[in-house]
Write an enzyme that holds these catalytic residues in place. Sequence first.
Site, short mmCIF file in Angstrom:
data_model
loop_
_atom_site.label_atom_id
_atom_site.label_comp_id
_atom_site.label_asym_id
_atom_site.label_seq_id
_atom_site.Cartn_x
_atom_site.Cartn_y
_atom_site.Cartn_z
N HIS A 37 1.90 6.94 2.51
CA HIS A 37 1.60 8.25 1.96
C HIS A 37 1.39 9.29 3.14
CE1 HIS A 37 -2.20 7.99 4.13
NE2 HIS A 37 -2.46 6.52 3.36
N LYS A 74 0.94 -1.21 -0.06
CA LYS A 74 -0.14 0.11 -0.15
C LYS A 74 0.80 1.11 -0.10
CE LYS A 74 -4.19 -1.54 0.90
NZ LYS A 74 -4.59 -2.07 2.22
N HIS A 103 0.86 8.91 6.80
CA HIS A 103 1.66 7.93 7.53
C HIS A 103 2.80 8.77 8.32
CE1 HIS A 103 0.31 4.52 4.89
NE2 HIS A 103 0.06 4.29 6.06
N1 ARG Z 1 -0.73 -1.36 10.06
C1 ARG Z 1 -1.43 -0.50 10.76
C2 ARG Z 1 -2.14 0.67 9.75
O1 ARG Z 1 -1.61 0.97 9.15
C3 ARG Z 1 -1.00 0.06 12.03
C4 ARG Z 1 -0.52 -0.93 13.05
C5 ARG Z 1 -0.38 -0.04 14.76
N2 ARG Z 1 -0.07 -0.92 15.39
C6 ARG Z 1 -0.62 -2.04 15.91
N3 ARG Z 1 0.41 -2.67 17.10
N4 ARG Z 1 -1.88 -2.46 15.61
O2 ARG Z 1 -3.27 1.13 9.99
#
Ligand code: ARG
Length: 566
Positions: A130, A127, A133
């Site tokens: 962007h 993905k 983030h």
């Molecule tokens: N990958 C997730 C996102 O982009 C964020 C992860 C956050 N961390 C976790 N331990 N859940 O939304």
Amino acid sequence: MLDFKKEVVNSLHQAIEGLEKEEIESLVEIPPNYDMGDYAFPCFKLAKIYRKAPNLIAEEVVEKIEKGEIFERVENVGPYINFFINKTKMTEVVLKAIAEEKEKFGSTNIGNGRTVLVEFSSPNIAKPFHIGHIRTTVIGNAIEKIFKFQGFNTVRLNHLGDYGTQFGMLIAAYKKWGDTEVIEKDPINELLKLYVRFNAEAEKDEELRDEARYWFKELEEGNEEAFELWQWIRDISLKEFNKVYKLLNIEFDSYAGESFYSDKMDRVIKELEEKNLLEESRGAKIVDLEPYGMPPALIQKSDGSTLYITRDIAAAIYRKEHYDFYKNIYVVASQQNLHFKQLIKIVDLMGYDWAYDCVHVPFGMVSLEDGTLSTREGRVVFLEDVLNKAIESTLKIIEERSPELENKEEVAKEVGVGAVVFQELFNNRIKDYVFSWDRTLSFEGETGPYVQYTHARANSLLEKGEFDLKEEIDYSLLKEEDEVNLIRLLYNFPEAVLDALEKYEPSFITRHVVEVAKAFNKFYNSCPILSADEELKKARLNLVYAAKTVIKTALSLLGIAAPNKM
Ligand code: ARG
């Protein structure tokens, strides 16, 4: 460094009865404006205890306070007792401390080696990385640096989103329409295209969904082809993300993402079962959280696949066992507030007494000036493009203003990237905010380039003045208002850092360093430095050195470079 606030507390403690030191300390304020003193103590609480008017009490207490050599004046104004610190004393204390501790000024050892995990950035592979983030990435980076600065043993975690049913879709889509060469050239865009196409076609053709499910199941069960494709997608995505991390000068100690926990799920489910926390609901397994005012957490789907939160439970337990953390910090958008409340509650219900050492540090959304971001509608702004654009524009400005500057490219990178990072860290993290190019790249006002420029200016003064840190100076010479205001801000820097740590709020440092830069420029404009008499010049250069050092430390805690020339 001599703690003036403690001195204020001690002298109040000696002068009044009925209040503990801690209580006094919590009441002492920094007045909104320094005509009212460096510290102030409101007497309302004492008034309640003594059943007397607060003004009267203030008058009585002031009489009893010993001024000593630390206070210039102590006076009461209405219900307040105002303390004015002896300015020469303050100057000596802070300039000496900075000269001794240099870039360590403001650090402590309150962490005492305890381990703090900071999980941040954590993008989803395949993905776009962007502009949305950027906040987790730079806020998390700063929080880690702040903890480290205070003596904690820190670990930087990137919990990559590299698992889940969407990889079934990607594998299925790749097998139908994928072209390795095309994808390798522009991985994220091409993978995104595959993903979008798959979803669109699945609308018309339900069978595609089954294919996706099939491939995800194969992946979970260790099918070699599925695993290799997944691995490849992960590798090329990470390679793209690393371009951004390199620009930001950010590294991680671990990239153990969701997939890392895929083989640790059975244990979680078994444990939840043994602890009687799992319930059946239409074939799926859930944890009921209604008694805690939350919707149920779905732990395992009816087809046996696990979910985001299941992997997070496994991750929390793994981290405790592996790192024995003092705190496990998640820097994740406030959209996931409920997720983390559920996660922490479940860990608590499992009987782990460290559940509340897991801390979710949320932040608000970024939007663009012309509307919000949306991956689905293709309105993505790649973070890499934002940073590169910032670098380019900065390079143009440098070409105009200082064409003779050495290593322009390097400086443009430090300033351009610094500008973006600074803007991200300027506002209270919880606030939503609108990303603005104009504001970001301005060399004026409350921006990164302004602060960096101030640092470079200080540096050039030190060079021109042939500053020597070892020379003795007469602290009493620094008594102009603009000097004292700058000195006071330098003195308060360590407290700003501690506040930032306590509240997980790097913006306290950003705001403070802007104030330091403004005060420095005021001092620079009103007090001649290089042309002053020898003794005064030495003292002023020492102040320049102190300001430069604090600015540099503050920027480095924020993850921003401080070039010596720009
Ligand atoms: N990958 C997730 C996102 O982009 C964020 C992860 C956050 N961390 C976790 N331990 N859940 O939304």
